[in-house]
Design a protein around this motif. Structure first.
Motif, mmCIF file in Angstrom:
data_model
loop_
_atom_site.group_PDB
_atom_site.id
_atom_site.type_symbol
_atom_site.label_atom_id
_atom_site.label_comp_id
_atom_site.label_asym_id
_atom_site.label_seq_id
_atom_site.Cartn_x
_atom_site.Cartn_y
_atom_site.Cartn_z
ATOM 1 N N SER A 124 33.578 54.940 -61.809
ATOM 2 C CA SER A 124 35.000 55.281 -61.791
ATOM 3 C C SER A 124 35.849 54.291 -62.582
ATOM 4 C CB SER A 124 35.503 55.346 -60.341
ATOM 5 O OG SER A 124 35.540 54.050 -59.754
ATOM 6 N N ARG A 125 35.337 53.069 -62.784
ATOM 7 C CA ARG A 125 36.072 52.060 -63.539
ATOM 8 C C ARG A 125 35.356 51.613 -64.803
ATOM 9 N NH1 ARG A 125 40.062 48.896 -60.902
ATOM 10 N NH2 ARG A 125 40.082 47.699 -62.847
ATOM 11 N N GLY A 126 34.142 52.112 -65.030
ATOM 12 C CA GLY A 126 33.372 51.594 -66.142
ATOM 13 C C GLY A 126 32.802 50.236 -65.764
ATOM 14 N N GLY A 127 32.139 49.600 -66.680
ATOM 15 C CA GLY A 127 31.575 48.293 -66.386
ATOM 16 C C GLY A 127 30.394 48.385 -65.436
ATOM 17 N N ASP A 128 30.195 47.323 -64.671
ATOM 18 C CA ASP A 128 29.000 47.253 -63.829
ATOM 19 C C ASP A 128 29.311 46.707 -62.443
ATOM 20 O OD1 ASP A 128 26.293 47.693 -63.440
ATOM 21 O OD2 ASP A 128 25.744 45.640 -63.970
ATOM 22 N N VAL A 129 30.486 47.049 -61.927
ATOM 23 C CA VAL A 129 30.901 46.615 -60.598
ATOM 24 C C VAL A 129 31.278 47.836 -59.769
ATOM 25 C CG1 VAL A 129 32.557 45.245 -59.266
ATOM 26 C CG2 VAL A 129 31.751 44.413 -61.484
ATOM 27 N N PRO A 130 30.610 48.039 -58.612
ATOM 28 C CA PRO A 130 29.498 47.247 -58.058
ATOM 29 C C PRO A 130 28.184 47.525 -58.795
ATOM 30 C CG PRO A 130 29.941 49.130 -56.652
ATOM 31 C CD PRO A 130 31.013 49.140 -57.702
ATOM 32 N N ASN A 131 27.301 46.570 -58.750
ATOM 33 C CA ASN A 131 26.028 46.664 -59.442
ATOM 34 C C ASN A 131 25.012 47.369 -58.550
ATOM 35 O OD1 ASN A 131 23.187 45.457 -60.031
ATOM 36 N ND2 ASN A 131 24.376 45.110 -61.897
ATOM 37 N N VAL A 132 24.474 48.498 -59.015
ATOM 38 C CA VAL A 132 23.598 49.296 -58.157
ATOM 39 C C VAL A 132 22.263 48.598 -57.885
ATOM 40 C CG1 VAL A 132 24.639 51.502 -58.791
ATOM 41 C CG2 VAL A 132 22.712 50.647 -60.112
ATOM 42 N N VAL A 133 21.772 47.841 -58.841
ATOM 43 C CA VAL A 133 20.508 47.129 -58.622
ATOM 44 C C VAL A 133 20.685 46.054 -57.557
ATOM 45 C CG1 VAL A 133 18.761 45.634 -59.659
ATOM 46 C CG2 VAL A 133 19.620 47.612 -60.930
ATOM 47 N N GLN A 134 21.782 45.307 -57.633
ATOM 48 C CA GLN A 134 22.030 44.286 -56.624
ATOM 49 C C GLN A 134 22.218 44.909 -55.249
ATOM 50 O OE1 GLN A 134 21.902 40.857 -56.988
ATOM 51 N NE2 GLN A 134 21.927 41.006 -54.745
ATOM 52 N N PHE A 135 22.898 46.051 -55.199
ATOM 53 C CA PHE A 135 23.093 46.717 -53.914
ATOM 54 C C PHE A 135 21.757 47.155 -53.328
ATOM 55 C CE2 PHE A 135 24.338 50.065 -50.948
ATOM 56 C CZ PHE A 135 25.423 49.484 -50.324
ATOM 57 N N ALA A 136 20.876 47.673 -54.173
ATOM 58 C CA ALA A 136 19.548 48.057 -53.698
ATOM 59 C C ALA A 136 18.792 46.858 -53.154
ATOM 60 C CB ALA A 136 18.759 48.714 -54.828
ATOM 61 N N LYS A 137 18.895 45.735 -53.815
ATOM 62 C CA LYS A 137 18.242 44.516 -53.339
ATOM 63 C C LYS A 137 18.828 44.091 -51.998
ATOM 64 C CE LYS A 137 17.727 41.317 -56.598
ATOM 65 N NZ LYS A 137 18.048 40.526 -57.814
ATOM 66 N N ASP A 138 20.135 44.228 -51.858
ATOM 67 C CA ASP A 138 20.795 43.804 -50.622
ATOM 68 C C ASP A 138 20.412 44.679 -49.440
ATOM 69 O OD1 ASP A 138 22.070 41.677 -51.864
ATOM 70 O OD2 ASP A 138 23.905 42.818 -52.276
ATOM 71 N N VAL A 139 20.407 46.004 -49.627
ATOM 72 C CA VAL A 139 20.091 46.861 -48.477
ATOM 73 C C VAL A 139 18.663 46.636 -48.003
ATOM 74 C CG1 VAL A 139 21.817 48.609 -49.055
ATOM 75 C CG2 VAL A 139 19.461 48.897 -49.871
ATOM 76 N N GLN A 140 17.768 46.321 -48.922
ATOM 77 C CA GLN A 140 16.400 45.993 -48.514
ATOM 78 C C GLN A 140 16.377 44.673 -47.750
ATOM 79 O OE1 GLN A 140 13.301 47.372 -51.782
ATOM 80 N NE2 GLN A 140 15.197 46.682 -52.770
ATOM 81 N N ARG A 141 17.156 43.719 -48.225
ATOM 82 C CA ARG A 141 17.232 42.425 -47.536
ATOM 83 C C ARG A 141 17.802 42.580 -46.126
ATOM 84 N NH1 ARG A 141 21.376 38.624 -47.748
ATOM 85 N NH2 ARG A 141 22.386 39.790 -49.439
ATOM 86 N N PHE A 142 18.681 43.556 -45.949
ATOM 87 C CA PHE A 142 19.294 43.801 -44.642
ATOM 88 C C PHE A 142 18.400 44.631 -43.723
ATOM 89 C CE2 PHE A 142 23.654 43.602 -46.914
ATOM 90 C CZ PHE A 142 23.639 42.222 -46.859
ATOM 91 N N GLY A 143 17.252 45.092 -44.222
ATOM 92 C CA GLY A 143 16.303 45.783 -43.352
ATOM 93 C C GLY A 143 15.959 47.208 -43.715
#
Length: 237
Positions: free
Chosen positions: A17-36
């Motif tokens: 919706s804003r262009g760019g890379d925020v939020p970063n989908v790869v980092q989010f995927a890493k985070d949700v795995q880290r959270f369980g």
């Protein structure tokens, strides 16, 4: 315990919706795995309005739990899945202009097509699942395609539960019992939420995995991603 796979499409929608890379989908995927979370789901569509095909490749190296790619098996989608070789491919009969998934496969009408597609994926070591409505005939048809699993389309359940009609789960129970009896694995997804997940889990025998995106992301705006994932995991025990 039923596995929780987090669909991260909405994170890509926000990014785009804003262009760019925020939020970063790869980092989010890493985070949700880290959270369980025990899996990450994406559903790239031909217009790439949320998850892009490049995201699917970028995520491959970072998803160390189960990687589930959903979509309509058009040639471009099939080529991508065969190159990435995720844990699971979930076949969804979306039309090109579908806002969101709104129906399961007619496994009887499209049997020959599904048999061919599923065999190609299985020859490449990819577990297969078919998105289906809670209809006993469609479950029987799914078995004939050679798929490993079905994913029960749960919008109708979620709607009835919201209205206070817990009998809305009955068709899903019947389908799950049939699937168990014919050795089909059971996944589920669409409109599952913190409000309705525990009741669904308690009543569906042999539920292996749920894929949750829209509700989980919306709930996380208020409660935080780590808290919400923890609550889903508790409800799925």
């Amino acid at each position: 315990m039923t596995k929780l796979s987090v669909n991260i499409n909405k994170i890509a929608t926000l990014r785009n919706s804003r262009g760019g890379d925020v939020p970063n989908v790869v980092q989010f995927a890493k985070d949700v795995q880290r959270f369980g979370a025990e899996g990450v789901t994406i559903h790239p569509r031909p217009d790439e309005r949320h998850i892009r095909y490049q995201d699917a490749y970028d995520l491959k190296a970072e998803v160390y739990t189960e990687y589930n790619i959903e979509g309509n098996p058009i040639p471009k989608f099939m080529d991508m899945v065969l190159k990435i070789k995720p844990t699971q491919v979930t076949l969804v009969p979306d039309s090109v202009d579908a806002l969101t998934s709104n129906a399961g496969w007619d496994t009887l009408k499209h049997k020959d097509f599904l048999v061919e597609v599923i065999q190609e994926f299985k020859n490449n070591g990819i577990r297969t699942s078919i998105f289906v409505d809670p209809d006993l005939h469609q479950i029987e048809g799914a078995k004939e395609t050679g798929t490993d699993r079905i994913e029960l389309y749960t919008e109708a359940y979620a709607h009835q539960y919201h209205l206070g009609n817990k009998n809305g789960i009955d068709p899903y129970v019947s389908c799950a019992e049939l699937a168990n009896s014919i050795n089909l694995g059971i996944n589920a997804g669409h409109d599952l939420s913190l409000d309705n997940i525990k009741f669904f889990k308690e009543n569906i025998p042999g539920l292996l995995e749920v894929s949750i995106g829209h509700a989980l992301i919306a709930e996380s705006l208020y409660l935080g991603v780590e808290t919400v994932i923890g609550r889903y995991l508790e409800g799925l025990k």
